[in-house]
Design an enzyme around this catalytic site. Structure first.
Site, short mmCIF file in Angstrom:
data_model
loop_
_atom_site.label_atom_id
_atom_site.label_comp_id
_atom_site.label_asym_id
_atom_site.label_seq_id
_atom_site.Cartn_x
_atom_site.Cartn_y
_atom_site.Cartn_z
N GLU A 144 0.85 -1.26 -0.11
CA GLU A 144 -0.07 -0.01 -0.16
C GLU A 144 0.86 1.36 0.13
O GLU A 144 0.40 2.34 -0.75
CB GLU A 144 -0.76 0.10 1.26
CG GLU A 144 -1.82 -1.15 1.17
CD GLU A 144 -1.56 -2.19 1.98
OE1 GLU A 144 -0.39 -2.51 2.02
OE2 GLU A 144 -2.37 -2.85 2.55
N ASP A 145 1.95 1.19 0.81
CA ASP A 145 2.59 2.38 0.92
C ASP A 145 3.61 2.72 -0.42
O ASP A 145 3.44 3.83 -0.94
CB ASP A 145 3.85 2.16 1.82
CG ASP A 145 3.07 2.45 3.54
OD1 ASP A 145 2.13 3.07 3.56
OD2 ASP A 145 3.22 1.59 4.23
#
Length: 196
Positions: A144-145
């Site tokens: 996600e990051d």
């Protein structure tokens, strides 16, 4: 706190002059040396205390000549600190203001903390990682990051292209939850947990 740093690193890799603004207390990611160093490559750095007149004056000077300002504070924090979109646009009307929050700037989850495992669960990555018929697993590395940094950098490049074509600055918002939906875009679950 990784997505903005990674987006900036991608832009620095493409030749942008990226200035990382850090508080006097230091970046929260500094205790994680590998991720911190991985996303700070190629940047210049400055420490500013935005709670002081001198820090705000230095910030205004930076913004006046900047192409892009990017942050990921929770909704309302930037405005309270004096660096919200309207305040910075008044300094530099051609500015691209890139905001990478967790769940977006509005809505019932907007002010919640956002870290990859939480977003993974919210978007079904823990369910997907377990495999069909199994209970959700406690952890899946869904990137996600990284994906939020990537999508944020691509959004900034698109906004810069638009500014070149129109002569106008812009506001760009790329929530982390969108990067997780991007990660699971091959299928989604509806409200009844049926694959759409």
């Amino acid at each position: 706190f990784f997505a903005c740093g990674y987006a900036g690193r991608l832009m620095a890799d493409l030749g942008a002059d990226v200035i990382k603004v850090e508080t006097p207390g230091g970046d929260q990611m500094r205790p994680l040396p590998d991720p911190f160093e991985a996303c700070q490559r190629g940047k210049r750095g400055i420490v500013l205390d935005l709670k002081t007149p001198a820090g705000m004056a230095a910030m205004r000077k930076l913004v006046a000549t900047a192409d892009v300002v990017m942050h990921n504070w929770r909704p309302g924090k930037a405005e309270k600190a004096g660096i919200g979109y309207d305040a910075l646009r008044a300094i530099n009307p051609n500015l691209i203001y890139a905001y990478l929050p967790g769940y977006g700037s509005t809505g019932p989850k907007a002010k919640l903390k956002s870290f990859a495992p939480l977003i993974s669960g919210f978007c079904g990555l823990l369910y997907e990682g377990a495999g069909e018929g199994n209970a959700p697993v406690p952890s899946v590395f869904g990137n996600e990051d990284y994906n939020n940094g990537f999508l944020g950098a691509v959004g900034v490049l698109m906004a810069l292209y638009r500014r070149h074509a129109t002569g106008r600055g812009d506001y760009l918002e790329c929530p982390q939850v969108h990067s997780s939906l991007f990660t699971t875009s091959e299928h989604f679950l509806d409200r009844d947990r049926e694959i759409v």
